[in-house]
Motif scaffolding. Structure first.
Motif, PDB file in Angstrom:
ATOM      1  N   ASN A   8      43.305  41.238  54.955  1.00 46.43           N
ATOM      2  CA  ASN A   8      43.023  42.266  53.956  1.00 46.43           C
ATOM      3  C   ASN A   8      41.643  42.143  53.332  1.00 46.43           C
ATOM      4  N   ARG A   9      41.002  40.944  53.427  1.00 44.23           N
ATOM      5  CA  ARG A   9      39.704  40.735  52.767  1.00 44.23           C
ATOM      6  C   ARG A   9      38.648  40.272  53.769  1.00 44.23           C
ATOM      7  N   GLN A  58      34.896  41.053  44.044  1.00 39.33           N
ATOM      8  CA  GLN A  58      35.033  42.189  44.964  1.00 39.33           C
ATOM      9  C   GLN A  58      33.809  43.083  44.862  1.00 39.33           C
ATOM     10  N   ASN A  62      37.659  46.276  50.652  1.00 37.80           N
ATOM     11  CA  ASN A  62      38.217  45.000  51.118  1.00 37.80           C
ATOM     12  C   ASN A  62      37.123  43.960  51.352  1.00 37.80           C
TER      13      ASN A  62
END
Length: 210
Positions: A8-9, A58, A62
């Motif tokens: 997801n990242r 962030q 993502n």
């Protein structure tokens, strides 16, 4: 360079600039982290006196940006008094120095008490040094008398006559003045010899005639 930590990242490694500010009583590390928040940062101190500073934030859907830095804590800094403060996009890490009392170095330089064997050895060495000092003093007191005796025993010895070797004699004869004297002396000796033989022959003739 982007690294995928989980599906997801997507992480991007970041190397933030920093400054070291040494002061008399404290060393301060300044790490410039624009865009970060306090809760996104982490400061750790290991048992091996290493500061580990890390953080992530962030920057997209993502996409995440992260950093990790390590600093060795100086030996003259007190690890119990280290503090961190984040303000205006700058992380301040203060490392106070250890304050030693003025009398502490002098006490550390004092000699430790001697044990019984060391005391005995020290006393023996001291006695030996005292005996050597006494002997040296006696020798110093006797030295003037010895000097006087030596002076009385001194006898003048004439220097030996210098002798001329064969080479020196030849070199002396090669000189013009000495050569002339030698020739004259030889001629004089020969003349006297001839005259003496002539007179001796004449006297013997007269005796025969008589």
């Amino acid at each position: 360079m982007a690294k995928v930590a989980n599906p997801n990242r997507v992480y991007e490694d970041y190397d933030p600039p920093f400054d070291m500010v040494p002061e008399e009583g404290c060393d301060t590390i300044l790490i410039y982290l624009p865009g970060y928040k306090k809760e996104q940062l982490r400061v750790q101190l290991t048992t091996s006196r290493v500061l580990k500073i890390s953080g992530e934030r962030q920057i997209g859907d993502n996409r995440w940006r992260r950093f990790h830095k390590e600093f060795q804590v100086p030996t003259n800094c007190d690890t119990k008094e280290i503090t961190a403060k984040f303000e205006g996009g700058i992380l301040y890490i203060r490392q106070p120095k250890i304050i030693t009392p003025a009398g502490a170095p002098e006490q550390s330089q004092q000699q430790a008490p001697l044990s019984e064997p060391q005391k005995g050895l020290y006393e023996k060495m001291e006695k030996k040094d005292n005996a050597e000092d006494a002997i040296s003093k006696e020798e110093r007191g006797k030295s003037p008398k010895k000097d006087e005796e030596v002076k009385d025993q001194c006898i003048y010895t004439p220097r030996p006559k210098q002798t001329v070797g064969r080479r020196g004699l030849f070199s002396e004869l090669k000189k013009p003045e000495n050569l002339k004297r030698l020739v004259v002396s030889v001629l004089l000796v020969l003349g006297i010899g001839f005259y003496t033989t002539y007179m001796f022959k004449s006297i013997t003739r007269d005796d025969k005639e008589l």
